[in-house]
Design a protein around this motif. Structure first.
Motif, mmCIF file in Angstrom:
data_model
loop_
_atom_site.group_PDB
_atom_site.id
_atom_site.type_symbol
_atom_site.label_atom_id
_atom_site.label_comp_id
_atom_site.label_asym_id
_atom_site.label_seq_id
_atom_site.Cartn_x
_atom_site.Cartn_y
_atom_site.Cartn_z
ATOM 1 N N VAL A 185 -47.359 46.456 20.801
ATOM 2 C CA VAL A 185 -46.720 47.304 19.799
ATOM 3 C C VAL A 185 -47.690 48.411 19.393
ATOM 4 O O VAL A 185 -48.820 48.137 18.978
ATOM 5 N N LEU A 186 -47.265 49.650 19.521
ATOM 6 C CA LEU A 186 -48.122 50.786 19.202
ATOM 7 C C LEU A 186 -48.242 50.994 17.692
ATOM 8 O O LEU A 186 -47.305 50.730 16.935
ATOM 9 N N SER A 206 -57.036 49.407 21.616
ATOM 10 C CA SER A 206 -58.406 49.927 21.612
ATOM 11 C C SER A 206 -59.408 48.800 21.392
ATOM 12 O O SER A 206 -60.430 48.707 22.082
ATOM 13 N N SER A 207 -59.117 47.915 20.433
ATOM 14 C CA SER A 207 -60.008 46.779 20.166
ATOM 15 C C SER A 207 -60.039 45.835 21.356
ATOM 16 O O SER A 207 -61.090 45.298 21.711
ATOM 17 N N MET A 208 -58.872 45.629 21.971
ATOM 18 C CA MET A 208 -58.808 44.740 23.123
ATOM 19 C C MET A 208 -59.589 45.313 24.290
ATOM 20 O O MET A 208 -60.300 44.585 24.999
ATOM 21 N N ALA A 209 -59.504 46.629 24.490
ATOM 22 C CA ALA A 209 -60.259 47.276 25.570
ATOM 23 C C ALA A 209 -61.759 47.135 25.317
ATOM 24 O O ALA A 209 -62.543 46.924 26.244
ATOM 25 N N GLY A 244 -56.158 53.499 26.976
ATOM 26 C CA GLY A 244 -55.271 52.607 26.241
ATOM 27 C C GLY A 244 -53.921 52.474 26.918
ATOM 28 O O GLY A 244 -53.352 51.386 26.998
ATOM 29 N N GLU A 245 -53.434 53.597 27.430
ATOM 30 C CA GLU A 245 -52.137 53.579 28.117
ATOM 31 C C GLU A 245 -52.213 52.770 29.404
ATOM 32 O O GLU A 245 -51.276 52.027 29.741
ATOM 33 N N LYS A 268 -50.768 47.781 32.244
ATOM 34 C CA LYS A 268 -51.166 46.582 32.978
ATOM 35 C C LYS A 268 -50.656 45.329 32.268
ATOM 36 O O LYS A 268 -50.185 44.376 32.909
ATOM 37 N N LEU A 269 -50.745 45.339 30.946
ATOM 38 C CA LEU A 269 -50.277 44.193 30.172
ATOM 39 C C LEU A 269 -48.758 44.049 30.262
ATOM 40 O O LEU A 269 -48.237 42.942 30.388
#
Length: 250
Positions: free
Chosen positions: A104-105, A74-77, A89-90, A95-96
């Protein structure tokens, strides 16, 4: 540096030359971030009248997620300025994972959300480059030298011989410069370089991750400025001491 035709522009922008910028300061080798392109992100600190976008590489995202910050998806998005969509997020995680980045979730971040963590590496490097220009143009170098010399000469306990030992100062600063220059941690747009000291490489990489590359750039900037200040101060003190001796001899 021109934008590769295969890289998708952000929505609403059509002119590649106007929105993509790569600023690398002197003393560093450039590495094309488009070879590992992940996204283009609009800058947050630019004072330009037009939008400025920066490259974010897959490796940069990996450093942010699996490095010392441990950012969640979420922070990365949010950093990538991705629009909020269902299963966003998914989609990002998928993509990553396709790029070989493990996410890691439900893990705990090592940092709290703030303005600094949203800064991309390329923008941090650009910010450091601008800082270098401001130092060259506006840093009160002459005033600092004058104040230091005045303080040194008025201090009776000061060891004038040490202050005048310009060769020793230059030798010391040259050695420090060699240490600083021996390591360039991985950072978007910069060609990395490792020294023979593994521990120093790891600590410099941690420092770079914590500052998104800006710390590495500013290290070089302030070291350069301190070397200049020290050299000019020693010269000024030597001139004043010799002038005083000549006047006393008359």
């Amino acid at each position: 540096m021109e934008l590769n035709s295969s890289i998708e522009l952000p929505e609403g922008f059509t002119n590649k030359n106007d929105i993509c910028i790569d600023e690398i300061p002197s003393g560093f080798e450039k590495e094309d971030p488009q070879q590992d392109h992940f996204s283009l992100v609009q800058g947050r600190t630019s004072t330009s009248h037009k939008a400025v976008f920066y490259h974010v590489t897959t490796e940069e995202v990996n450093r942010r997620i699996n490095g010392i910050e441990k950012l969640n998806s979420s922070s990365m998005a949010c950093n990538l300025k991705k629009s909020k969509v269902r299963n966003g997020g998914e989609v990002l995680r998928k993509k990553l994972e396709e790029r070989g980045v493990e996410v890691v979730l439900n893990h705990r971040q090592n940092v709290t959300t703030n303005t600094i963590i949203s800064l991309t590496e390329a923008e941090a490097v650009h910010f450091g480059t601008d800082l270098g220009k401001f130092i060259d143009e506006s840093y009160p170098r002459e005033e600092l030298i004058e104040e230091f010399v005045s303080e040194a000469l008025s201090n009776e306990s000061a060891q004038s011989e040490s202050l005048l030992d310009l060769d020793a100062f230059k030798e010391c600063m040259t050695s420090l410069n060699n240490v600083f220059s021996s390591v360039v941690p991985p950072c978007t747009g910069l060609r990395p370089k490792a020294s023979k000291n593994v521990d120093m490489n790891l600590e410099m990489e941690r420092f770079s991750q914590a500052t998104h590359g800006m710390g590495i750039i500013t290290n070089h900037l302030w070291f350069r400025e301190l070397t200049t200040l020290g050299t000019e101060m020693a010269k000024e003190i030597k001139e004043k001491v010799e002038s005083k001796k000549e006047n006393n001899a008359k």
